[in-house]
Design a protein around this motif. Structure first.
Motif, PDB file in Angstrom:
ATOM      1  N   UNK A 141       0.713  -1.151  -0.035  1.00  0.00           N
ATOM      2  CA  UNK A 141      -0.063  -0.114  -0.042  1.00  0.00           C
ATOM      3  C   UNK A 141       0.972   1.421  -0.001  1.00  0.00           C
ATOM      4  N   UNK A 142       1.923   1.069   0.588  1.00  0.00           N
ATOM      5  CA  UNK A 142       2.799   2.256   0.984  1.00  0.00           C
ATOM      6  C   UNK A 142       3.492   2.596  -0.284  1.00  0.00           C
ATOM      7  N   UNK A 143       3.890   1.578  -0.989  1.00  0.00           N
ATOM      8  CA  UNK A 143       4.801   1.692  -2.402  1.00  0.00           C
ATOM      9  C   UNK A 143       3.824   2.257  -3.503  1.00  0.00           C
ATOM     10  N   UNK A 144       2.569   1.663  -3.388  1.00  0.00           N
ATOM     11  CA  UNK A 144       1.559   2.018  -4.307  1.00  0.00           C
ATOM     12  C   UNK A 144       1.359   3.781  -4.324  1.00  0.00           C
ATOM     13  N   UNK A 145       1.183   4.057  -2.929  1.00  0.00           N
ATOM     14  CA  UNK A 145       0.758   5.498  -2.635  1.00  0.00           C
ATOM     15  C   UNK A 145       1.834   6.331  -3.417  1.00  0.00           C
ATOM     16  N   UNK A 146       3.344   6.009  -2.914  1.00  0.00           N
ATOM     17  CA  UNK A 146       4.234   6.622  -3.568  1.00  0.00           C
ATOM     18  C   UNK A 146       4.427   6.779  -4.769  1.00  0.00           C
ATOM     19  N   UNK A 175       2.204   6.181  -7.131  1.00  0.00           N
ATOM     20  CA  UNK A 175       0.997   6.967  -7.790  1.00  0.00           C
ATOM     21  C   UNK A 175       1.068   8.387  -7.534  1.00  0.00           C
ATOM     22  N   UNK A 176       1.482   8.769  -6.412  1.00  0.00           N
ATOM     23  CA  UNK A 176       1.545  10.457  -6.104  1.00  0.00           C
ATOM     24  C   UNK A 176       2.699  10.929  -6.504  1.00  0.00           C
ATOM     25  N   UNK A 177       3.793  10.380  -6.618  1.00  0.00           N
ATOM     26  CA  UNK A 177       5.188  10.900  -6.620  1.00  0.00           C
ATOM     27  C   UNK A 177       5.417  11.637  -5.635  1.00  0.00           C
ATOM     28  N   UNK A 178       5.994  12.949  -5.646  1.00  0.00           N
ATOM     29  CA  UNK A 178       6.582  13.669  -4.677  1.00  0.00           C
ATOM     30  C   UNK A 178       5.307  14.104  -3.604  1.00  0.00           C
ATOM     31  N   UNK A 179       4.203  14.230  -4.247  1.00  0.00           N
ATOM     32  CA  UNK A 179       3.146  14.713  -3.471  1.00  0.00           C
ATOM     33  C   UNK A 179       2.934  13.536  -2.303  1.00  0.00           C
ATOM     34  N   UNK A 180       3.328  12.185  -2.728  1.00  0.00           N
ATOM     35  CA  UNK A 180       2.962  11.143  -1.609  1.00  0.00           C
ATOM     36  C   UNK A 180       4.211  11.097  -0.754  1.00  0.00           C
ATOM     37  N   UNK A 211      18.092   9.190  -4.398  1.00  0.00           N
ATOM     38  CA  UNK A 211      16.594   9.002  -4.188  1.00  0.00           C
ATOM     39  C   UNK A 211      16.536   7.327  -3.757  1.00  0.00           C
ATOM     40  N   UNK A 212      15.783   6.893  -2.975  1.00  0.00           N
ATOM     41  CA  UNK A 212      15.700   5.594  -2.599  1.00  0.00           C
ATOM     42  C   UNK A 212      14.201   5.025  -2.628  1.00  0.00           C
ATOM     43  N   UNK A 213      14.187   3.682  -2.413  1.00  0.00           N
ATOM     44  CA  UNK A 213      12.779   3.223  -2.364  1.00  0.00           C
ATOM     45  C   UNK A 213      12.671   3.162  -0.492  1.00  0.00           C
ATOM     46  N   UNK A 214      12.382   4.405  -0.316  1.00  0.00           N
ATOM     47  CA  UNK A 214      12.137   4.505   1.294  1.00  0.00           C
ATOM     48  C   UNK A 214      11.269   3.655   1.963  1.00  0.00           C
ATOM     49  N   UNK A 215      10.358   3.116   1.301  1.00  0.00           N
ATOM     50  CA  UNK A 215       9.294   2.282   2.187  1.00  0.00           C
ATOM     51  C   UNK A 215      10.147   1.075   2.398  1.00  0.00           C
ATOM     52  N   UNK A 216      10.911   0.569   1.570  1.00  0.00           N
ATOM     53  CA  UNK A 216      11.726  -0.725   2.072  1.00  0.00           C
ATOM     54  C   UNK A 216      12.143  -0.715   3.536  1.00  0.00           C
ATOM     55  N   UNK A 217      12.366   0.561   3.947  1.00  0.00           N
ATOM     56  CA  UNK A 217      13.052   0.412   5.406  1.00  0.00           C
ATOM     57  C   UNK A 217      11.744   0.503   6.277  1.00  0.00           C
ATOM     58  N   UNK A 218      10.727   1.013   6.087  1.00  0.00           N
ATOM     59  CA  UNK A 218       9.676   1.103   7.020  1.00  0.00           C
ATOM     60  C   UNK A 218       9.109  -0.288   7.031  1.00  0.00           C
ATOM     61  N   UNK A 219       9.055  -1.132   6.152  1.00  0.00           N
ATOM     62  CA  UNK A 219       8.574  -2.513   6.055  1.00  0.00           C
ATOM     63  C   UNK A 219       9.715  -3.307   6.968  1.00  0.00           C
TER      64      UNK A 219
END
Ligand SMILES: Cc1ncc(COP(=O)(O)O)c(C=O)c1O
Length: 403
Positions: free
Chosen positions: A44-49, A51-56, A281-289
């Motif tokens: 869900x977090x990856x999809x949001x980012x 889909x919304x780019x910097x706004x997400x 730039x990184x896939x920041x969400x990986x580290x949240x997971x």
């Protein structure tokens, strides 16, 4: 085999990992399986980012830092000592390349290290004339410590790299003593914790190591492409990154220092903390997971997990040992081992045996080279039926071979 203790919620854990109904998965030492709860929130977090780019992006940096905090908590380290990496190999390379060792200096390691250690050492030897001294792990801890002491005591040794757990046999090395020996001879130590973090406590304060690396995708069941390098705070300045970018140098970027007249680097420096290895730039969400995956196991309780894995892997070793022609290569006691169990079967090459277990019996494991055999990983989601299924398959294979 004794059933699970009531306190261990194995059925609930397995409901969260549905693929275990399809596969007999005994290869967490290569990659663990993410549970559905963590996966759903990760996707869900990856999809949001996406889909919304910097706004997400608002929450992403915060989530990224929770990953750092999770590794720091597990390692008993400070967050600023943790560089978030793609994997353990990154951490090893950052140290080997970052120390700028002079030609002729020596790095000590062992013959059972993963290629993630041995390839960077081969490169350092080729590029900068560093010498590599290898010790064998064939001996008892006592003998190993003797040969390790003699290897690092030469005066030419600058760094020693060793696994906390051998990826081949699952043996726990006496890394506490090895780090003490390094300190006594003023040799820097890098502990490869790729196979230990999540299997038993890894406390960098207690170990007394200078650097520790590992990953999130094995025993933590986190996303692939996550890892860390722990750099003891007073060792940070010993490492000069070979790669830098926005985020890894100080002060923050000021375009006026980069002009047609040249570059004013009078204030330019690597960051003073482990962030010096993070840029771009990184896939920041990986580290949240990663943080979510760690929390999942924390909520089960690490002690309960260790006891569960100890009980199943000890029982597996005993079952293997009573079978004729089967040799177990992993130490028997939990204090000297972990959830990895390595064995070989007379007359079988490890590659063939691993292939037969997988292709014919749907048992996912991995072959090893020292000795030629098979490595079984018992993880927090493994149950008795997995072990029984594996043993039944092994008996069939052995039966066919002797017919
Ligand atoms: C002991 C050890 N070190 C390093 C690695 C490499 O890990 P990564 O893929 O995270 O770089 C592995 C992977 O299996 C390993 O077992």
């Amino acid at each position: 085999m004794n059933p699970s203790t009531d306190a261990y919620p194995i059925d609930r854990i397995r409901q969260d990992v549905p693929v275990l109904h399809e596969l007999c998965y005994l290869n967490t030492g290569t990659v663990g399986i993410m549970n559905e709860t963590v996966l759903a929130s990760h996707l869900e977090a990856i999809s949001h980012y996406e889909r919304y780019g910097h706004a997400g992006e608002a929450a992403t940096r915060e989530g990224y830092e929770t990953g750092r905090a999770a590794f720091a908590r597990l390692l008993n380290a400070r967050p600023e000592e943790i560089a978030l990496t793609r994997n353990a190999s990154d951490g090893i390379n950052y140290v080997v390349a970052g120390l700028d060792l002079p030609a002729g200096s020596t790095i000590v390691t062992t013959t059972e290290e993963h290629p993630a250690v041995l390839h960077p050492l081969a490169l350092a030897a080729r590029k900068s004339g560093v010498k590599i001294r290898m010790i064998s792990l064939d001996d008892s801890d006592e003998e190993l410590l003797k040969s390790f002491r003699s290897a690092v005591s030469g005066g030419d040794v600058k760094l020693a790299i060793f696994s906390h757990v051998s990826c081949e046999t699952g043996r726990r090395l006496p890394v506490n003593d090895m780090c003490n020996i390094c300190r006594a001879y003023e040799v820097l130590s890098l502990v490869d914790a790729a196979q230990s973090l999540g299997q038993f406590p890894v406390d960098v304060q207690q170990l007394g190591c200078d650097f520790t690396t590992g990953n999130g995708h094995k025993w933590l069941s986190g996303p692939k492409g996550t890892g860390f390098l722990h750099v003891r705070a007073d060792r940070t300045d010993l490492l000069s990154p070979s790669y830098v970018g926005d985020g890894s140098v100080e002060p923050r970027f000021d375009r006026s220092r980069f002009s047609q007249n040249g570059i004013d680097d009078s204030h330019w420096a690597f960051r003073g903390d482990a962030w010096r290895f993070e840029f771009g730039t990184r896939n920041w969400h990986l580290y949240k997971a990663i943080a979510d995956a760690v929390r999942y196991q924390e909520e089960i309780g690490w002690e309960l997990i260790y006891q569960h894995v100890d009980r199943l892997s000890t029982s597996l070793k005993h079952e293997l040992a009573i079978r004729s022609g089967v040799t177990v290569h992993t130490p028997d006691s939990w204090a000297d081992s972990c959830g990895i169990v390595t064995f070989s079967v007379d007359g079988w090459d490890g590659v063939q045996l691993a292939e037969e277990l997988w292709q014919t019996h749907n048992i996912i494991q991995r072959r090893v080279q020292i000795p030629s055999g098979v490595r079984i990983s018992v993880a927090h989601y493994t149950n008795e039926q997995d072990i029984e299924q594996f043993l039944t398959a092994l008996d069939q294979i052995r039966g066919q071979a002797s017919e």
